[in-house]
Design a protein around this motif. Sequence first.
Motif, PDB file in Angstrom:
ATOM      1  N   UNK A 558      10.584 -43.453 -35.035  1.00 37.36           N
ATOM      2  CA  UNK A 558      10.302 -42.691 -33.683  1.00 37.36           C
ATOM      3  C   UNK A 558      11.340 -42.129 -33.103  1.00 37.36           C
ATOM      4  N   UNK A 559      11.199 -41.034 -32.280  1.00 41.92           N
ATOM      5  CA  UNK A 559      12.314 -40.602 -31.628  1.00 41.92           C
ATOM      6  C   UNK A 559      12.446 -40.865 -30.231  1.00 41.92           C
ATOM      7  N   UNK A 560      13.582 -41.304 -29.578  1.00 41.32           N
ATOM      8  CA  UNK A 560      13.950 -41.614 -28.232  1.00 41.32           C
ATOM      9  C   UNK A 560      13.931 -40.406 -27.536  1.00 41.32           C
ATOM     10  N   UNK A 561      13.588 -40.248 -26.166  1.00 42.56           N
ATOM     11  CA  UNK A 561      13.543 -39.195 -25.218  1.00 42.56           C
ATOM     12  C   UNK A 561      14.376 -39.795 -24.141  1.00 42.56           C
ATOM     13  N   UNK A 562      15.449 -39.136 -23.816  1.00 40.80           N
ATOM     14  CA  UNK A 562      16.314 -39.398 -22.469  1.00 40.80           C
ATOM     15  C   UNK A 562      15.649 -39.194 -21.143  1.00 40.80           C
ATOM     16  N   UNK A 563      15.116 -40.085 -20.334  1.00 41.10           N
ATOM     17  CA  UNK A 563      14.705 -39.965 -19.221  1.00 41.10           C
ATOM     18  C   UNK A 563      15.505 -40.132 -18.100  1.00 41.10           C
ATOM     19  N   UNK A 564      16.590 -40.710 -18.313  1.00 38.98           N
ATOM     20  CA  UNK A 564      17.759 -40.802 -17.110  1.00 38.98           C
ATOM     21  C   UNK A 564      18.951 -41.256 -17.948  1.00 38.98           C
ATOM     22  N   UNK A 565      20.173 -40.878 -17.403  1.00 40.19           N
ATOM     23  CA  UNK A 565      21.521 -41.317 -17.950  1.00 40.19           C
ATOM     24  C   UNK A 565      21.478 -42.685 -18.413  1.00 40.19           C
ATOM     25  N   UNK A 566      21.563 -42.937 -19.803  1.00 40.39           N
ATOM     26  CA  UNK A 566      21.796 -44.343 -20.062  1.00 40.39           C
ATOM     27  C   UNK A 566      20.184 -45.127 -20.451  1.00 40.39           C
ATOM     28  N   UNK A 567      19.131 -44.148 -20.137  1.00 42.83           N
ATOM     29  CA  UNK A 567      17.680 -44.648 -20.305  1.00 42.83           C
ATOM     30  C   UNK A 567      17.006 -43.846 -21.253  1.00 42.83           C
ATOM     31  N   UNK A 568      16.590 -44.464 -22.488  1.00 42.36           N
ATOM     32  CA  UNK A 568      15.683 -43.647 -23.471  1.00 42.36           C
ATOM     33  C   UNK A 568      14.275 -44.386 -23.447  1.00 42.36           C
ATOM     34  N   UNK A 569      13.451 -43.640 -23.890  1.00 37.98           N
ATOM     35  CA  UNK A 569      11.989 -44.056 -23.790  1.00 37.98           C
ATOM     36  C   UNK A 569      11.194 -43.276 -25.006  1.00 37.98           C
TER      37      UNK A 569
END
Length: 693
Positions: A558-569
């Motif tokens: 599964x691919x992460x999506x960056x929501x904030x700098x340094x934070x992936x969900x």
Amino acid sequence: MTLSFAPFLPWTVIAILAAAALVLAVAGLLRGVRGAWLRGLALAALLLAIANPLLTNEEREPLSTIVPVIVDRSQSQDVQQRTAQTDQALANLRERLARFPRIEPRIVEVRNDENSDSPATNLFSALSASVSDVSPSRVGGAIFLSDGQIHDIPNATPDVEQTLGFKAPIHGLITGRADEFDRRIEVVRAPRFGIVNEEQQLTLRVFDEGRTQSGTANVTIKMNGQEIGNLQAVPGRPIPFTFKVPRGGNNVMEFSVAELPGEVTTANNRAVHVIEGIRQNLRVLLVSGEPHAGERAWRNLLKSDTSVDLVHFTILRPPEKQDGTPINELSLIAFPTRELFVEKINDFDLIIFDRYQHRGVLPILYYDYIAQYVEKGGALLIAAGPEHAGQDSIAMTPLESVLPAQPTGQVNQGAFFPRLSEAGKKHPVTRGLEGSGDEPPHWGRWFRTVGVEQPQGQTVMLGASQDPLLVLNRQGEGRVAMLLSDQGWLWARGFEGGGPHVALYRRIAHWLMKEPELEEEALTARANGRMLEITRQTIGDNPGDATVKFPSGKTETMNFTQTDPGLYKIERRMNETGLYEVSNGDFTTLVHVGAVDAAEFKAMISTTDTLKPLADATRGSVHRVVDDANRVVLPDILPVRGEVRVADNDRMLIRMTDETVLKGVNTLPLFAGFAGLAALLLAFSALWWREGR
């Protein structure tokens, strides 16, 4: 062929005319009138013509016999070869039922409800829905293709036919093998909350199903990825385990039992339990080197938290400033240095030196004790002022060994906006601070920083000329933070609009005390119903993809999506219930999606016992679809006329319906056309002939 009437006049009028005709006929016969019987026949023929008799012939077609075939596609059917067995058995069953033109199979495939947090195999609910639109007399039987783990089987009572809604045999085709066995582990009882560093107890149990329970099973227990214990569990018996909660916030406990060779599945050999760590009465030691405006900001923040026991000392008068005032007239207490820094130093969760300098108040050896405290897991915060750059700086003591930066001896004066560094934009301590996204930042200025050499760890905030302002570092098992300015109180006073001092100070303190949500590098996963949320925190580059192992054993990237700098969900709705393993690089975590005690996973072995009582009560049968040679073999199908009175263990009996459907109606009027006219003319001609004699 039936006789019916379609009268031209109402039956009441016909009845009156018939009565009059009868009276005339009887009167004529009694008086001996010649031809009276012919007159009666003529009137009868006339009345019969008015009644319009019809011969009716109905054309009917036999209805088909409905046979629901309920196919189990639940998660328990995904283990071993059950899916392939189900597919092949269903194909063979379709071919066999097709040989009987009057049998209409209704194939219904049942999967676990994706909207349910506690999935179960509810096949009889699907059966009721499949026959809800047909007459009960048309249902010739029901066939279940399953592993036998069905969770809504009705009781085999005398009125079970009323419960089912029809009177026909129930047959079971069972996938899997008769000699299957499985081992699983479950947490029977465990606390949801626990006080940090205090003993807690939980109870777990190991089950060996499908085999004689003997010997012991090795159970490995991990807390936050670190092994904390091993147990020898006797299957079937509850096993207590005592542990301590190591930190505040979520703590993930993992339980894994050694697998048995050849068991059905290892998906239920592991279990997880999340316990929330609660810090009770956090002990913070705040030592201020002298009275100044900034110490109140620290004091107010720490005192506002009811869970913090604050010990605060301010050095009002250093030893070298003696003025001869008698001790009993001083409103001071002796600084209990030995008690605080030797005897009870390990009782503190955090030590803060606020503008403190070495003036002989603390013996030089005590700084070494503080350094050892940090190395062994303690937390130290240096809130530096101008004195940190002087000759009496605590950086010139044995505390130097744990400090991430050494002062240059310079104090930089001048207004500046505190800014986040590139690392600070990603670091959870400073990421997303209110106002940090603007340029210049939407907060007030500071006016002084202490110059330091190239610091270790992460510099997350910068002062004027890109000088370090906030440095965070791990030292041994502990942590150290250095705030290289004493100007934070300006934000607390609202100078130039103030700034997020409360959030900043609190995050620094919580990071120092190892709160898990503030870890720089972390992989966490949590479930909300069927929704799985995976979070990856990093101060590095894109962490790449996550590998998710499903309860069924399959894996998916599964691919992460960056929501904030340094934070992936990652957010994904999952269609399987059970324990998921998520990994990314060197990080691995477990999460349970859905209810932990879901019926779908409490028993995984194939069985004929669950369906057999109902099959016997309805004169059905239960068969395994694979023989000893692992071949798919189905029993024969025998259509039966009328009610099934005797069960057949070798064949599946299907009660054939005798219901028909009306296709058309043919009618023949007996007194219509030339036939009716000829009958009437004959009657009246005979009457005229008789009267003429």
